[in-house]
Design a protein around this motif. Structure first.
Motif, PDB file in Angstrom:
ATOM      1  N   ALA A 147       0.821  -1.207   0.000  1.00 58.49           N
ATOM      2  CA  ALA A 147       0.000   0.000   0.000  1.00 58.49           C
ATOM      3  C   ALA A 147       0.859   1.263   0.000  1.00 58.49           C
ATOM      4  N   LYS A 148       1.927   1.256   0.776  1.00 57.85           N
ATOM      5  CA  LYS A 148       2.747   2.455   0.937  1.00 57.85           C
ATOM      6  C   LYS A 148       3.546   2.807  -0.316  1.00 57.85           C
ATOM      7  N   GLY A 202       2.144   3.233  -3.088  1.00 59.27           N
ATOM      8  CA  GLY A 202       1.227   4.043  -3.881  1.00 59.27           C
ATOM      9  C   GLY A 202       0.736   3.358  -5.138  1.00 59.27           C
ATOM     10  N   LYS A 203       1.222   2.153  -5.389  1.00 61.92           N
ATOM     11  CA  LYS A 203       0.783   1.411  -6.560  1.00 61.92           C
ATOM     12  C   LYS A 203      -0.609   0.806  -6.328  1.00 61.92           C
ATOM     13  N   TYR A 250      -6.437   0.547   2.824  1.00 61.12           N
ATOM     14  CA  TYR A 250      -7.015   1.888   2.955  1.00 61.12           C
ATOM     15  C   TYR A 250      -6.390   2.626   4.134  1.00 61.12           C
ATOM     16  N   ASN A 266      -3.796   4.105   1.003  1.00 67.00           N
ATOM     17  CA  ASN A 266      -3.896   3.777  -0.417  1.00 67.00           C
ATOM     18  C   ASN A 266      -5.313   3.279  -0.714  1.00 67.00           C
ATOM     19  N   ARG A 292      -6.245   2.437  -3.814  1.00 65.68           N
ATOM     20  CA  ARG A 292      -6.174   1.798  -5.141  1.00 65.68           C
ATOM     21  C   ARG A 292      -6.080   0.280  -4.954  1.00 65.68           C
TER      22      ARG A 292
END
Length: 271
Positions: A127-128, A130-131, A154, A158, A160
């Motif tokens: 998550a960290k 950013g992908k 979440y 993130n 996504r």
């Protein structure tokens, strides 16, 4: 790498599902490029958003002498070349927290293997970056329990996230797909994918090599599209019998076009 918006996968302009496809493992540059070129040509013609898939390393193997990869950096650079050459996003799986930043430098989507979907540190590390994070539902989990994986990502900042179903454990050597899980996971507000080929695996064979039922690929894919899956995950190879990983359940590359054409018709019929 390709900068793409996750919402475009869930609400495609063509109305089609999106496709994650490619070989199980990166075996070499020539074959990866050949597979990618074929799929890009098909998906462009059919207006299907496409993400190229390839594992840079296979960490989950039954036997110690099974193929695991050609080298991490070498395989990741091939994935990067595929993305740049064809202008498509790429996805690969990671297995430990330390791999997240490394893989994120080369690909657009980080995939969490099904057996690791509850590994909090791994989810947070992915998550960290950013992908986009694609989390495969564990064969041992209910669809509803995947909301906790979404929450972890979440909470790490993130939003996504994609969830992928790949069947449920059915005895010791088989899997079964419960299609009720697709709309349940969609209720979490994320795109949901059906992993067609892995759901047809026959794991834990006495030979130490996973079996499969590729003759049912079309059946699983048709049902997933009829139920409303946002995307499909299909491993494909020009010579599955000689693929270095998961050949027993992969789709022959030459059969992909006719399958996609049928699936588009189903998508239009149920939309």
């Amino acid at each position: 790498m390709v900068n793409f918006e996750l919402d475009k996968l869930k609400h495609t302009t063509s109305g089609n599902f999106f496709l994650m496809a490619g070989p199980c493992a990166i075996e070499g540059e020539e074959i990866a490029m050949r597979i990618a070129e074929k799929i890009v040509t098909l998906t462009d013609q059919l207006e299907i958003p496409f993400i190229f898939k390839g594992s840079y390393r296979k960490a989950n193997r039954s036997k110690g002498d099974s193929f695991t990869g050609i080298g991490d950096e070498k395989a990741l650079k091939i994935l990067e070349k595929v993305g740049k050459t064809f202008g498509v996003p790429t996805v690969t799986d990671i297995h430990e927290s330390a791999e997240a930043a490394m893989a994120a430098a080369y690909v657009d989507v980080l995939q969490i293997p099904a057996f690791l979907c509850r590994q909090t540190d791994l989810l947070i590390a992915a998550a960290k970056t950013g992908k986009v994070v694609n989390v495969k539902k564990g064969q041992f989990l209910s669809a509803g329990s995947m909301k906790f994986a979404v929450e972890k990502i979440y909470e790490a900042g993130n939003k996504r996230v994609v969830l992928t179903d790949r069947g449920n454990t059915f005895g010791y050597q088989d899997l079964i797909v419960d299609y009720r899980g697709l709309p349940e996971m969609q209720s979490f507000g994320v795109p949901v994918v059906m992993d067609v080929t892995h759901s047809l695996q026959q794991p834990n064979q006495s030979s130490g090599v996973t079996g499969g039922k590729p003759q049912l690929i079309e059946t699983i894919a048709k049902a997933a599209i009829a139920v409303g899956a946002d995307g499909l995950f299909i491993e494909t190879h020009p010579d599955p019998a000689h693929a270095k990983s998961d050949g027993a359940n992969m789709l022959h590359l030459d059969l992909l076009e006719q399958l996609l054409v049928k699936l588009i018709k189903i998508r239009k019929a149920v939309s």
